[in-house]
Design a protein around this motif. Structure first.
Motif, PDB file in Angstrom:
ATOM      1  N   PHE A  16       0.682  -1.139   0.087  1.00  0.00           N
ATOM      2  CA  PHE A  16      -0.144   0.067  -0.038  1.00  0.00           C
ATOM      3  C   PHE A  16       0.866   1.291   0.041  1.00  0.00           C
ATOM      4  O   PHE A  16       0.379   2.322   0.032  1.00  0.00           O
ATOM      5  CB  PHE A  16      -0.950   0.083   1.220  1.00  0.00           C
ATOM      6  N   GLU A  17       2.158   0.950   0.118  1.00  0.00           N
ATOM      7  CA  GLU A  17       3.154   2.266   0.259  1.00  0.00           C
ATOM      8  C   GLU A  17       2.944   3.140  -1.207  1.00  0.00           C
ATOM      9  O   GLU A  17       2.645   4.457  -0.938  1.00  0.00           O
ATOM     10  CB  GLU A  17       4.625   1.865   0.095  1.00  0.00           C
ATOM     11  N   PRO A  18       2.846   2.783  -2.518  1.00  0.00           N
ATOM     12  CA  PRO A  18       2.444   3.947  -3.556  1.00  0.00           C
ATOM     13  C   PRO A  18       1.220   4.357  -3.426  1.00  0.00           C
ATOM     14  O   PRO A  18       1.000   5.702  -3.492  1.00  0.00           O
ATOM     15  CB  PRO A  18       2.599   2.850  -4.779  1.00  0.00           C
ATOM     16  N   LEU A  19       0.281   3.752  -2.642  1.00  0.00           N
ATOM     17  CA  LEU A  19      -1.101   4.473  -2.542  1.00  0.00           C
ATOM     18  C   LEU A  19      -1.038   5.425  -1.623  1.00  0.00           C
ATOM     19  O   LEU A  19      -1.452   6.581  -1.846  1.00  0.00           O
ATOM     20  CB  LEU A  19      -2.313   3.403  -2.310  1.00  0.00           C
ATOM     21  N   LEU A  20      -0.397   5.203  -0.398  1.00  0.00           N
ATOM     22  CA  LEU A  20      -0.433   6.097   0.475  1.00  0.00           C
ATOM     23  C   LEU A  20       0.589   7.440   0.045  1.00  0.00           C
ATOM     24  O   LEU A  20       0.262   8.719   0.420  1.00  0.00           O
ATOM     25  CB  LEU A  20       0.492   5.596   1.738  1.00  0.00           C
ATOM     26  N   PHE A  54       0.829   8.532  -3.301  1.00  0.00           N
ATOM     27  CA  PHE A  54       0.029   9.361  -3.976  1.00  0.00           C
ATOM     28  C   PHE A  54      -0.910  10.090  -3.296  1.00  0.00           C
ATOM     29  O   PHE A  54      -1.439  11.323  -3.557  1.00  0.00           O
ATOM     30  CB  PHE A  54      -0.654   8.401  -5.098  1.00  0.00           C
ATOM     31  N   LEU A  55      -1.544   9.483  -2.219  1.00  0.00           N
ATOM     32  CA  LEU A  55      -2.560  10.168  -1.459  1.00  0.00           C
ATOM     33  C   LEU A  55      -1.973  11.424  -0.714  1.00  0.00           C
ATOM     34  O   LEU A  55      -2.609  12.617  -0.703  1.00  0.00           O
ATOM     35  CB  LEU A  55      -3.110   9.417  -0.548  1.00  0.00           C
ATOM     36  N   VAL A  56      -0.833  11.246   0.093  1.00  0.00           N
ATOM     37  CA  VAL A  56      -0.250  12.288   0.800  1.00  0.00           C
ATOM     38  C   VAL A  56       0.338  13.470  -0.368  1.00  0.00           C
ATOM     39  O   VAL A  56       0.143  14.683  -0.033  1.00  0.00           O
ATOM     40  CB  VAL A  56       0.851  11.931   1.454  1.00  0.00           C
ATOM     41  N   TRP A  57       0.698  12.938  -1.649  1.00  0.00           N
ATOM     42  CA  TRP A  57       1.113  13.918  -2.469  1.00  0.00           C
ATOM     43  C   TRP A  57      -0.040  14.933  -2.879  1.00  0.00           C
ATOM     44  O   TRP A  57       0.111  16.271  -3.011  1.00  0.00           O
ATOM     45  CB  TRP A  57       1.723  13.599  -3.531  1.00  0.00           C
ATOM     46  N   LEU A  58      -1.261  14.338  -3.288  1.00  0.00           N
ATOM     47  CA  LEU A  58      -2.347  15.069  -3.740  1.00  0.00           C
ATOM     48  C   LEU A  58      -2.712  15.969  -2.566  1.00  0.00           C
ATOM     49  O   LEU A  58      -3.368  17.041  -2.964  1.00  0.00           O
ATOM     50  CB  LEU A  58      -3.436  14.114  -4.299  1.00  0.00           C
ATOM     51  N   GLU A  59      -2.924  15.501  -1.458  1.00  0.00           N
ATOM     52  CA  GLU A  59      -3.269  16.242  -0.289  1.00  0.00           C
ATOM     53  C   GLU A  59      -2.527  17.479   0.057  1.00  0.00           C
ATOM     54  O   GLU A  59      -2.924  18.755  -0.052  1.00  0.00           O
ATOM     55  CB  GLU A  59      -3.455  15.276   0.872  1.00  0.00           C
ATOM     56  N   LYS A  60      -1.077  17.262  -0.183  1.00  0.00           N
ATOM     57  CA  LYS A  60      -0.194  18.434  -0.025  1.00  0.00           C
ATOM     58  C   LYS A  60      -0.307  19.357  -1.415  1.00  0.00           C
ATOM     59  O   LYS A  60      -0.120  20.718  -1.120  1.00  0.00           O
ATOM     60  CB  LYS A  60       1.383  18.050  -0.117  1.00  0.00           C
TER      61      LYS A  60
END
Length: 195
Positions: A66-70, A72-78
């Motif tokens: 799940f690391e790539p998903l996390l 991408f999620l953190v990148w989009l949120e930032k």
């Protein structure tokens, strides 16, 4: 006239108050059999130990998966939090226009996000928007290929359809329980629960 009398006589024959049944223990008909407290406690300990063993054995592999998903999620949120708010509102207004072709909906979108920012909830809203966006992309990227596969293969359809039927009746937060037990509390379990 014969049939109702037959029912009445059958009811009398099988009556539990009949002298033939006195002294016979008939509790199994009136009380549902249940697991004893000690057996239930042992079963709970077995389930807990199984989850602990599974998460200890495969926990690192699950986190790596799940690391790539996390990421991408953190990148989009930032990206959404740090971007200029007028640009974010303009992009959302364009998306509302593309989706609806209605100026009223576009005006409502702009006004809603301005009010959200004015009330000081901009960062929380952008975090929620990031989770919803990634969950939507994940569901589309999994759902479309599965749907095509089910359309082309009767075996796939007959296997996946009952699973989807059961999942449809279960509230989404029920899925969150095993995910939290395996992955802990965080963004990825929330994302999986939204999907």
């Amino acid at each position: 006239k014969i049939w109702p009398a037959g029912i009445a006589s059958a009811g009398h024959f099988f009556s539990l108050n009949d002298s033939r049944f006195r002294g016979v223990k008939m509790d199994f008909l009136t009380e549902f059999p249940e697991m004893g407290r000690q057996d239930l406690r042992d079963f709970k300990k077995f389930v807990d130990a199984s989850f602990k063993d599974f998460s200890r054995t495969y926990g690192d592999a699950l986190e790596t998966f799940f690391e790539p998903l996390l990421w991408f999620l953190v990148w989009l949120e930032k990206l959404l939090v740090n971007a200029w708010w007028p640009v974010v509102i303009l992009v959302l207004a364009c998306l509302a226009w593309l989706g609806s072709r209605s100026w009223k909906l576009v005006a409502g979108t702009i006004l809603s996000f301005i009010v959200i920012g004015y009330f000081g909830m901009w960062e929380d809203t952008m975090a929620t928007l990031a989770i919803i966006s990634v969950a939507t992309m994940l569901c589309i990227s999994l759902g479309i290929p599965l749907g095509i596969w089910m359309a082309k293969s009767n075996r796939a359809q007959s296997t996946i359809t009952p699973v989807l039927d059961v999942m449809q009746t279960i509230p989404s937060f029920v899925y969150l329980i095993p995910v939290v037990m395996l992955l802990g509390i965080g963004k990825v379990p929330g994302l999986i629960a939204v999907c």
